[in-house]
Structures are given as structure tokens and as C-alpha cells.
Design an enzyme around this catalytic site. Structure first.
Site, PDB file in Angstrom:
ATOM      1  N   TYR A 164      20.794  31.694  23.344  1.00 38.34           N
ATOM      2  CA  TYR A 164      22.199  32.096  23.447  1.00 38.34           C
ATOM      3  C   TYR A 164      22.417  33.571  23.106  1.00 38.34           C
ATOM      4  O   TYR A 164      21.536  34.233  22.591  1.00 38.34           O
ATOM      5  CB  TYR A 164      23.121  31.173  22.675  1.00 38.34           C
ATOM      6  N   GLU A 165      23.604  34.038  23.448  1.00 32.89           N
ATOM      7  CA  GLU A 165      23.971  35.469  23.354  1.00 32.89           C
ATOM      8  C   GLU A 165      23.039  36.359  24.176  1.00 32.89           C
ATOM      9  O   GLU A 165      22.734  37.482  23.804  1.00 32.89           O
ATOM     10  CB  GLU A 165      23.992  35.938  21.896  1.00 32.89           C
ATOM     11  N   GLY A 166      22.617  35.855  25.321  1.00 32.42           N
ATOM     12  CA  GLY A 166      21.683  36.581  26.176  1.00 32.42           C
ATOM     13  C   GLY A 166      20.269  36.181  25.827  1.00 32.42           C
ATOM     14  O   GLY A 166      19.794  36.437  24.714  1.00 32.42           O
TER      15      GLY A 166
END
Length: 563
Positions: free
Chosen positions: A421-423
Site C-alpha cells: 500500500y501507499e504505492g
């Protein structure tokens, strides 16, 4: 043994490894004196150890659940969150004008390190709220700031980030959520979002959603995306939660880990929202939130790795199999590797935070470039270390590591999402070799110059370790020169190994600083030897992979791989 906040290690890193003293010396952060920071971190450690850590197992064993349209949190989470909010810990780096402490991000990230080790599932809530505060501070109207930011800082309300849709994950530009003007300055938001962390809960009175959506006639792709704030309950004339908005939690995801963190499927059914920032500039506003969140996620990896490392060391010192297993060379190898990786990842993350603080305090572009360059490294390496150390902690426990009652498996299951997550970490690596090297690699070269200078200065005390670091930095410089001369497909094919190589060399740099700080003799010097002699050499293999480019992997078609 229970979790113990690594206060001593954090203080050592701030005092001797990363230039936090320069942050405190600025006019902007003059209040962050050593005594003040010591007091704040000490109180945060007490909170983490005594209040937050005890509920970690509850989140795993008794997951959040959806009950009559409301998310009910795990036992003890409401009380622990209340303590976080009451102590002002959500607003550590938030603006003082809205009730925050206005302290450096470095202090905040140190606290997030401890909170993550104590209970990652709960820490996600304040981390996302902090990101929303940052986005609103930079992009929202004064009216929205005045209404929402104080509520978020106090913990009365919490914040979320709504990007992902079933057909639009990493390709955010494929989103379909619509925003229709209502003629009164507000918009009707319609669409579905997935993977919404803490999309609802019973620990706050209102949930404030930042939602990406498309205005009528907007361009395709990311250029046509706007950002809106959409509360669960519409604020009344006094700013308190009023009428329910037209949104709901459809379901909660059943996940590998982080059971105490509700991951929601959200449905917006003409919900009322307000524009944040300019029309069609939503991605820029959202990235303000995401960039800070990416560093925070890197520190999540560090925090969980710390907790897993502690548990493994405690177990190895107690478990007797032909003698205490901590005395067996292979177990000692694992424990030393874990501790060395945690130190390196923590130092990289806090060095990134220092750069961001220095830019905020001075406005100097070089600090901005360094912070931007270090962010994907801190995120990817910190979360990779979280997974690796947590997996190794299971191995140290042997068969008992596979048994849930020991609790060690929870660390691995909880932290496994952080490289996603978050890239994803692959996207972080492509960001590093792409956008972050649009300067021709200038930020990388400046950092490498600093590494080589430190290595030269250490030769008189630790010639072998200093020489190894200097050679690694010079080889990395040559690889960077090669990389910046390649086209983007070749860069991207080698992006992940290049990032890992850079992280390895940076980790060695900070270990050498730690060794020099104690005069080249002692436990930290011994740990530096483990990292530089055993782990640093991996950088060469990573660079060999990076230099291979994309030809070898792209020559294999999906059909070839499926055969």
C-alpha cells in the site's frame, strides 16, 4: 516479554547518526530542544508500552466487524485510541494555529516507529489522519481548514484517503467516481472505493474522507481528477456532526493480517462533498498526503521489525535446545542480521525526515531534493526489512513460530501489506529512477559525496569498514552514471535492485557513523561489522541485476512463463 519502545536506539540515531541537531538549530524548530524532544519521546514510549501494545493481540484475535452499518473495533482499541488523542499525539507535527504541536516531522516519525511496533493496526488511524491534515493545510480553503483540521488534530474526527477502485489501483487515472456540482458550492459524489483503511469506526464521532473523483467534462486520466472532502456526517452550523451523508460501508475485507484495522469497501451515493484545491488538480493535492504517508509506512516496517526482533531475541535467550539457542551460531547470525537491518532502516527513515524538516525550516532546494530522493528508499527498504525481520523471527521460534499462541506470526501477517500500500515498492523504485532522477542524478551524487567523505574520515579508526563503504559508494556512483544514461524501460527493469543497492550502501553509511560515535569499539561497532561485512556485499549483486536492463526478462513472454 512485552514490547519495549526502542527509545535508546531512537535517541542515539537522532544524536549521533542523522543531523537532527541541525533541525533544532533552525529558527523554525527552535522549540525542539534536546530536553523537549527527550521528554516527548519518553512520554510517547510510556503510552506505547503501557496502553497501545497490550491491545495488539486483541486486534488479531477479535477483528473489527461491520454491525448494522457501523464498524465496531476490536476490544480495547477505543480506549487506546482515546489515550492517543487525549495526549495530543495526532497533532505532533500539525500547525499550532489549529491546536497542533508544530514539532519536526523527525519527532513525529520517531513516535510512529514506536506506535507501529506497539500496534500497527491501530497506528494506521492517526497516520492517515495526519496525512489528511497535511493535505488540507496545503490545499484546502480557509473555511475547510478552520472546520476540519482542529477536529482531526484533537482526534474527535479521523481522516481517510480514497483513491482505489475495483478497476483503478496503481492506475489511478482509470477511476470512475463522479462529482456533480450542486449549485451551492458543494458536489454530489457517486462511486465506489475499495481498500479504505479505517473507513469507519466507533472510536470517533465523524470520519472525514478525502475522495478522488471526476468533474463533468474532465479530461481522461490523472489530468481530469479532482479532490473532495466528504464527511460521514455533514457538519451542522456549529461544526458538529449533523445529518448522515449519503455514503456507507458496503463490507469489510477479510485479510491476511491487520485484522484490527477495518479495511472498507465504500459506496458514495450522491454524497455531499466540497472541493479541496483546484479543479482537476486532485492528484497534486493527494500526493501531498501520500508522500508523508509513504515515509510513515516505511517507519511502520521499522516499528514492526523492532517488535519482531525483540520477541525473537527474548525467545532465543529463554529457549533451551542443547543449550540456550541464542548461543547457537546460526541463531546468533539471524538475531544479529535482524538487529542490523532494523538499525539501518530506522536511520534511513529518520534521515529522510530530517531532510524534509530542513527544507521546511530553510526553504533550501537541496534539502527538498534529498527528502524527495530518500522517500522511496525509506518506504521500500523499511517495509522490506519489516517483512524480512518478521519472517526471520518466525524462523528463530522454530515450530512454535508457526503456532498462533506465541504471537510472532502476527508480525509477519500484519506487516506484509506495507510493501503494497501507499504505492507498491516496485512503484517506489520506478519513482526513484524516474521522477527523482530528472535532475540527472544530482541528488544521488550529493548523497554519495557525503558517504565518501565520511568514509575517508573514518579510515584512521576503522580502515577496513571505511574502505568497504568507500568502494561501495564509488561503485554505486558508477552505476548511477550508467543508469541515468538509459531509457526509461531499461531503468524500470532495474529499478528495484538499484533501490535495494542504494539502501544497502546507505545502511552501511549509518552503521559506520554509529561505530565512529562510540570510538570504534563496542556493541554498535560490532553490529556495524555484521552489516558491512555480511550484508553490504549484496549491493554488488543488486547492481549486476540492475545493469542487465530489461532484455533478459522481457524476452520471456507470459506464455513462456506459464509453460
Amino acid at each position: 516479554m512485552t514490547y519495549r519502545s526502542p527509545l535508546g536506539d531512537i535517541r542515539f540515531v537522532l544524536d549521533h547518526v542523522v543531523p537532527f541537531g541541525a533541525v533544532a538549530a533552525t529558527e523554525r524548530f527552535a522549540e525542539a530542544t534536546p530536553d523537549t524532544v527527550e521528554a516527548i519521546l519518553t512520554e510517547a514510549a510510556k503510552l506505547c508500552d503501557g496502553v497501545v501494545a497490550p491491545v495488539n493481540g486483541n486486534g488479531d484475535k477479535t477483528p473489527a466487524r461491520l454491525e448494522n452499518g457501523v464498524v465496531r473495533t476490536s476490544p480495547g482499541f477505543a480506549e487506546a485510541f482515546g489515550a492517543i488523542a487525549e495526549g495530543g499525539w495526532i497533532g505532533v507535527s500539525a500547525p499550532a494555529e489549529h491546536g497542533g504541536m508544530d514539532l519536526p516531522q523527525t519527532v513525529n516519525m520517531s513516535i510512529q516507529d514506536m506506535l507501529s511496533g506497539a500496534c500497527l493496526a491501530l497506528q494506521l488511524n492517526p497516520l492517515l489522519t495526519q496525512g489528511q491534515i497535511e493535505a488540507l493545510e496545503h490545499h484546502a480553503s480557509e473555511e475547510i481548514k478552520a472546520l476540519y483540521i482542529p477536529k482531526l488534530i484533537s482526534g474527535e474526527w479521523s481522516g481517510t484517503m480514497n483513491l482505489t477502485e475495483p478497476q483503478a489501483g496503481s492506475d489511478v487515472g482509470a477511476l470512475r467516481t463522479k462529482a456533480e456540482p450542486k449549485g451551492d458550492g458543494s458536489y454530489a459524489i457517486t462511486g465506489q472505493k475499495i481498500f479504505i483503511t479505517w473507513g469507519d469506526s466507533d472510536v470517533v464521532s465523524n470520519v472525514s474522507h478525502l475522495v478522488l473523483a471526476r468533474l463533468p467534462g474532465a479530461a481522461a486520466g490523472t489530468k481530469g481528477i479532482s479532490l473532495f472532502i466528504v464527511p460521514k456526517y455533514l457538519p451542522d452550523a456549529d461544526g458538529n456532526p449533523g445529518k448522515a451523508n449519503a455514503l456507507k460501508v458496503v463490507s469489510l475485507e477479510h485479510k491476511l493480517g491487520l485484522h484490527g484495522s477495518p479495511t472498507c469497501v465504500m459506496s458514495y451515493e450522491g454524497a455531499t462533498g466540497w472541493l479541496v484545491g483546484e479543479e482537476n488538480k486532485g492528484m497534486a493535492a493527494m500526493f501531498t498526503m501520500m508522500n508523508n504517508a509513504r515515509l510513515g509506512v516505511g517507519m511502520q516496517g521499522v516499528g514492526v521489525a523492532e517488535a519482531a526482533c525483540q520477541k525473537a531475541i527474548d525467545y532465543a535467550q529463554e529457549r533451551n535446545q542443547m543449550g540456550v539457542i541464542a548461543d547457537h551460531p546460526d541463531v546468533r547470525r539471524m538475531l544479529a542480521t535482524m538487529r542490523a537491518e532494523v538499525f539501518a532502516a530506522r536511520a534511513i527513515g529518520l534521515s529522510c525526515a530530517v531532510a524534509l524538516d530542513m527544507h521546511k525550516a530553510t526553504g533550501e532546494g537541496e534539502w527538498a531534493a534529498r527528502g524527495a530522493f530518500l522517500t522511496p528508499i525509506a518506504k521500500a527498504y523499511g517495509t522490506d526489512v519489516g517483512c524480512m525481520v518478521s519472517e526471520m523471527a518466525v524462523q528463530v521460534h522454530g515450530g512454535m513460530g508457526y503456532i498462533e499462541e506465541t504471537g510472532v506470526a502476527q508480525f509477519y501477517r500484519d506487516v506484509r501489506v506495507t510493501p503494497i500500500y501507499e504505492g507498491t515498492n516496485g512503484i517506489q523504485a520506478m519513482d526513484l529512477v524516474g521522477r527523482k532522477m530528472m535532475d540527472g542524478g544530482e541528488a544521488a551524487y550529493r548523497l554519495l559525496e557525503e558517504l565518501e567523505a565520511d568514509a575517508e574520515a573514518a579510515r584512521a579508526v576503522l580502515p577496513d569498514l571505511a574502505g568497504d563503504l568507500w568502494s561501495a559508494a564509488e561503485t554505486l556512483r558508477e552505476a548511477t552514471e550508467w543508469l541515468t544514461g538509459q531509457d526509461m524501460p531499461a531503468r524500470f527493469a532495474g529499478a528495484v535492485p538499484y533501490l535495494r543497492a542504494f539502501a544497502r550502501v546507505l545502511g552501511a553509511h549509518y552503521h559506520l557513523r554509529a561505530a565512529m560515535a562510540e570510538g570504534g569499539k563496542g556493541a554498535r561497532t560490532n553490529l556495524a561489522r555484521v552489516y558491512i561485512r555480511r550484508l553490504l556485499p549484496m549491493y554488488a549483486a543488486h547492481l549486476a541485476e540492475a545493469r542487465d536492463g530489461g532484455a533478459s526478462v522481457m524476452a520471456l513472454s507470459p506464455d513462456d512463463l506459464a509453460a
